[in-house]
Design an enzyme around this catalytic site. Structure first.
Site, PDB file in Angstrom:
ATOM      1  N   CYS A  34      -0.408  -3.386 -14.836  1.00  0.00           N
ATOM      2  CA  CYS A  34       0.408  -4.432 -14.208  1.00  0.00           C
ATOM      3  C   CYS A  34      -0.140  -5.809 -14.599  1.00  0.00           C
ATOM      4  O   CYS A  34      -1.248  -5.933 -15.143  1.00  0.00           O
ATOM      5  CB  CYS A  34       0.435  -4.262 -12.692  1.00  0.00           C
ATOM      6  SG  CYS A  34      -1.048  -4.849 -11.854  1.00  0.00           S
ATOM      7  N   GLU A  47      -7.134   0.151 -12.518  1.00  0.00           N
ATOM      8  CA  GLU A  47      -7.860  -0.642 -13.515  1.00  0.00           C
ATOM      9  C   GLU A  47      -8.875  -1.558 -12.839  1.00  0.00           C
ATOM     10  O   GLU A  47      -9.989  -1.772 -13.326  1.00  0.00           O
ATOM     11  CB  GLU A  47      -6.890  -1.505 -14.326  1.00  0.00           C
ATOM     12  CG  GLU A  47      -5.868  -0.717 -15.119  1.00  0.00           C
ATOM     13  CD  GLU A  47      -4.597  -0.401 -14.333  1.00  0.00           C
ATOM     14  OE1 GLU A  47      -4.669  -0.194 -13.105  1.00  0.00           O
ATOM     15  OE2 GLU A  47      -3.536  -0.353 -14.964  1.00  0.00           O
ATOM     16  N   ASN A  76      -6.180   4.145  -8.197  1.00  0.00           N
ATOM     17  CA  ASN A  76      -5.555   3.225  -7.235  1.00  0.00           C
ATOM     18  C   ASN A  76      -5.841   3.671  -5.810  1.00  0.00           C
ATOM     19  O   ASN A  76      -5.845   4.870  -5.501  1.00  0.00           O
ATOM     20  CB  ASN A  76      -4.050   3.069  -7.495  1.00  0.00           C
ATOM     21  CG  ASN A  76      -3.272   4.360  -7.535  1.00  0.00           C
ATOM     22  OD1 ASN A  76      -3.775   5.394  -7.935  1.00  0.00           O
ATOM     23  ND2 ASN A  76      -2.023   4.307  -7.118  1.00  0.00           N
ATOM     24  N   ILE A  77      -6.088   2.688  -4.965  1.00  0.00           N
ATOM     25  CA  ILE A  77      -6.377   2.950  -3.552  1.00  0.00           C
ATOM     26  C   ILE A  77      -5.426   2.102  -2.728  1.00  0.00           C
ATOM     27  O   ILE A  77      -5.520   0.863  -2.736  1.00  0.00           O
ATOM     28  CB  ILE A  77      -7.849   2.633  -3.212  1.00  0.00           C
ATOM     29  CG1 ILE A  77      -8.775   3.491  -4.085  1.00  0.00           C
ATOM     30  CG2 ILE A  77      -8.114   2.879  -1.724  1.00  0.00           C
ATOM     31  CD1 ILE A  77     -10.256   3.214  -3.898  1.00  0.00           C
ATOM     32  N   GLU A  78      -4.493   2.772  -2.090  1.00  0.00           N
ATOM     33  CA  GLU A  78      -3.453   2.055  -1.340  1.00  0.00           C
ATOM     34  C   GLU A  78      -3.893   1.790   0.098  1.00  0.00           C
ATOM     35  O   GLU A  78      -4.856   2.385   0.604  1.00  0.00           O
ATOM     36  CB  GLU A  78      -2.148   2.856  -1.382  1.00  0.00           C
ATOM     37  CG  GLU A  78      -1.648   2.988  -2.811  1.00  0.00           C
ATOM     38  CD  GLU A  78      -0.275   3.621  -2.940  1.00  0.00           C
ATOM     39  OE1 GLU A  78       0.200   4.246  -1.972  1.00  0.00           O
ATOM     40  OE2 GLU A  78       0.302   3.477  -4.032  1.00  0.00           O
ATOM     41  N   CYS A  85      -5.284  -1.568  -7.702  1.00  0.00           N
ATOM     42  CA  CYS A  85      -4.919  -0.696  -8.821  1.00  0.00           C
ATOM     43  C   CYS A  85      -6.150   0.001  -9.419  1.00  0.00           C
ATOM     44  O   CYS A  85      -7.286  -0.461  -9.274  1.00  0.00           O
ATOM     45  CB  CYS A  85      -4.277  -1.514  -9.931  1.00  0.00           C
ATOM     46  SG  CYS A  85      -2.676  -2.209  -9.529  1.00  0.00           S
ATOM     47  N   CYS A 102      -3.589  -6.830 -13.130  1.00  0.00           N
ATOM     48  CA  CYS A 102      -4.717  -6.161 -13.796  1.00  0.00           C
ATOM     49  C   CYS A 102      -4.964  -6.742 -15.183  1.00  0.00           C
ATOM     50  O   CYS A 102      -6.112  -6.850 -15.622  1.00  0.00           O
ATOM     51  CB  CYS A 102      -4.473  -4.658 -13.869  1.00  0.00           C
ATOM     52  SG  CYS A 102      -4.660  -3.874 -12.252  1.00  0.00           S
TER      53      CYS A 102
HETATM   54  N1  THU Z   1      -0.815   0.831 -10.015  1.00  0.00           N
HETATM   55  C1  THU Z   1      -2.007   0.923 -10.669  1.00  0.00           C
HETATM   56  O1  THU Z   1      -2.969   1.522 -10.153  1.00  0.00           O
HETATM   57  N2  THU Z   1      -2.110   0.337 -11.886  1.00  0.00           N
HETATM   58  C2  THU Z   1      -1.110  -0.341 -12.514  1.00  0.00           C
HETATM   59  O2  THU Z   1      -1.343  -0.977 -13.522  1.00  0.00           O
HETATM   60  C3  THU Z   1       0.246  -0.235 -11.971  1.00  0.00           C
HETATM   61  C4  THU Z   1       0.326   0.115 -10.537  1.00  0.00           C
HETATM   62  C5  THU Z   1      -0.701   1.440  -8.690  1.00  0.00           C
HETATM   63  C6  THU Z   1      -0.613   0.464  -7.546  1.00  0.00           C
HETATM   64  C7  THU Z   1       0.117   1.274  -6.510  1.00  0.00           C
HETATM   65  O3  THU Z   1      -0.824   2.026  -5.770  1.00  0.00           O
HETATM   66  C8  THU Z   1       0.986   2.234  -7.296  1.00  0.00           C
HETATM   67  O4  THU Z   1       0.467   2.230  -8.625  1.00  0.00           O
HETATM   68  C9  THU Z   1       2.461   1.865  -7.326  1.00  0.00           C
HETATM   69  O5  THU Z   1       2.639   0.554  -7.734  1.00  0.00           O
END
Ligand code: THU
Length: 133
Positions: free
Chosen positions: A87, A56, A43-45, A54, A90
């Protein structure tokens, strides 16, 4: 048959690449193509939170960019005690790009795995067929 445990290990490894300064929630993914290649994602915020992507989806988009269009399985790893599920967004993206037969390998904090078909995680899903009618 692919090695689910090995794919899970790749997802755990990818978690270290996460850029998650806002949530501190690090997620890794490893997507296996039918040609046998493994694409890792994390994940890259973003400071504009809604632009976060996310793990995935980073894995899936990277694989498509590298020319892959057929996939067997994806493993997902986080730091949760329980199995970490993908999520909803995804699930939809994986359904479109990888198909409903994709095996989804979830991992938990004990290093155990649980496998689902994507169709189990996203029943009665929207897809390209609806755009044709
Ligand atoms: N996140 C994912 O990378 N994959 C998921 O399926 C659930 C959520 C990440 C997004 C965000 O950076 C962090 O988790 C919190 O939601």
């Amino acid at each position: 048959m692919f090695d689910a445990k090995e794919l899970a290990r790749k997802a755990i490894e990818a978690k270290s690449k996460a850029v998650a300064p806002y949530s501190n929630f690090h997620v890794g993914a490893a997507l296996l193509s039918s040609s046998g290649r493994i694409f890792q994602g994390a994940n890259i915020e973003n400071s504009s939170y809604g632009l976060t992507i996310c793990a995935e989806r980073t894995a899936a988009f990277q694989a498509v960019l590298e020319g892959e269009r057929d996939f067997e399985a994806i493993a997902i790893a986080g730091d949760t005690e329980d199995y970490l599920p993908p999520c909803g967004a995804c699930r939809q993206v994986l359904s479109d790009l990888c198909g409903k037969n994709l095996e989804v390998i979830l991992t938990n904090g004990k290093g155990e795995i649980k496998t689902f078909k994507l169709s189990e995680l996203l029943p009665f899903s929207f897809g390209e067929d609806y755009l044709k009618s």
